[in-house]
Enzyme design. Sequence first.
Site, PDB file in Angstrom:
ATOM      1  N   CYS A  13       3.482  17.899 -18.661  1.00  0.00           N
ATOM      2  CA  CYS A  13       2.557  18.915 -18.174  1.00  0.00           C
ATOM      3  C   CYS A  13       2.156  19.877 -19.296  1.00  0.00           C
ATOM      4  CB  CYS A  13       3.201  19.684 -17.033  1.00  0.00           C
ATOM      5  SG  CYS A  13       2.221  21.081 -16.442  1.00  0.00           S
ATOM      6  N   ASP A  39      -7.862  31.334 -22.055  1.00  0.00           N
ATOM      7  CA  ASP A  39      -8.372  29.963 -22.017  1.00  0.00           C
ATOM      8  C   ASP A  39      -8.963  29.643 -23.390  1.00  0.00           C
ATOM      9  OD1 ASP A  39     -10.278  27.707 -21.546  1.00  0.00           O
ATOM     10  OD2 ASP A  39      -9.621  27.968 -19.478  1.00  0.00           O
ATOM     11  N   ASN A  96      -8.619  25.554  -8.522  1.00  0.00           N
ATOM     12  CA  ASN A  96      -9.104  24.209  -8.221  1.00  0.00           C
ATOM     13  C   ASN A  96      -7.915  23.393  -7.741  1.00  0.00           C
ATOM     14  OD1 ASN A  96     -11.746  24.771  -9.200  1.00  0.00           O
ATOM     15  ND2 ASN A  96     -10.987  24.495 -11.279  1.00  0.00           N
ATOM     16  N   THR A 104      -7.909  19.530 -13.593  1.00  0.00           N
ATOM     17  CA  THR A 104      -7.583  18.554 -14.629  1.00  0.00           C
ATOM     18  C   THR A 104      -6.150  18.685 -15.131  1.00  0.00           C
ATOM     19  OG1 THR A 104      -8.472  19.993 -16.347  1.00  0.00           O
ATOM     20  CG2 THR A 104      -9.972  18.343 -15.429  1.00  0.00           C
ATOM     21  N   HIS A 109      -2.615  26.721 -11.059  1.00  0.00           N
ATOM     22  CA  HIS A 109      -3.095  27.768 -11.958  1.00  0.00           C
ATOM     23  C   HIS A 109      -4.367  28.391 -11.398  1.00  0.00           C
ATOM     24  CE1 HIS A 109      -5.276  24.162 -13.313  1.00  0.00           C
ATOM     25  NE2 HIS A 109      -6.201  24.970 -13.787  1.00  0.00           N
TER      26      HIS A 109
END
Length: 123
Positions: A13, A39, A96, A104, A109
């Site tokens: 991960c 990010d 998401n 993805t 998160h």
Amino acid sequence: MFLKREDKEMSDCLFCRIVNREIPSTPVYETDKVYAFLDIEPEAPVHVLIVPKQHISSHNALTEDNVDVMKDIHLAVNEIVKKLGISDSGYRLINNCGPDSGQTVFHLHYHLVGGKSLGTKIL
């Protein structure tokens, strides 16, 4: 020795590796349960990823045993937006869940985005 499925998922991960400092990141906020970092491909002037340190693959994997981390995530959001100066101007918090949503990295998160007008479109 055989790895259990969840051990293999954690070792592969991306976010677990970031939390464990195996992959560098730019931290914004951290507690014993939550880690937030910038990010690397921001979609807005402020784009922070907020992850639980515990590996939870998605929102669908929340259970009675791990759901308390949601409180910690949301309290982290309050601290982060104050620290980054966007608490009054506004921000968007996005999760998401699953491939069709665009998830993805299969570690729960949230994307915290702001620092500009995001308009009213959801997508």
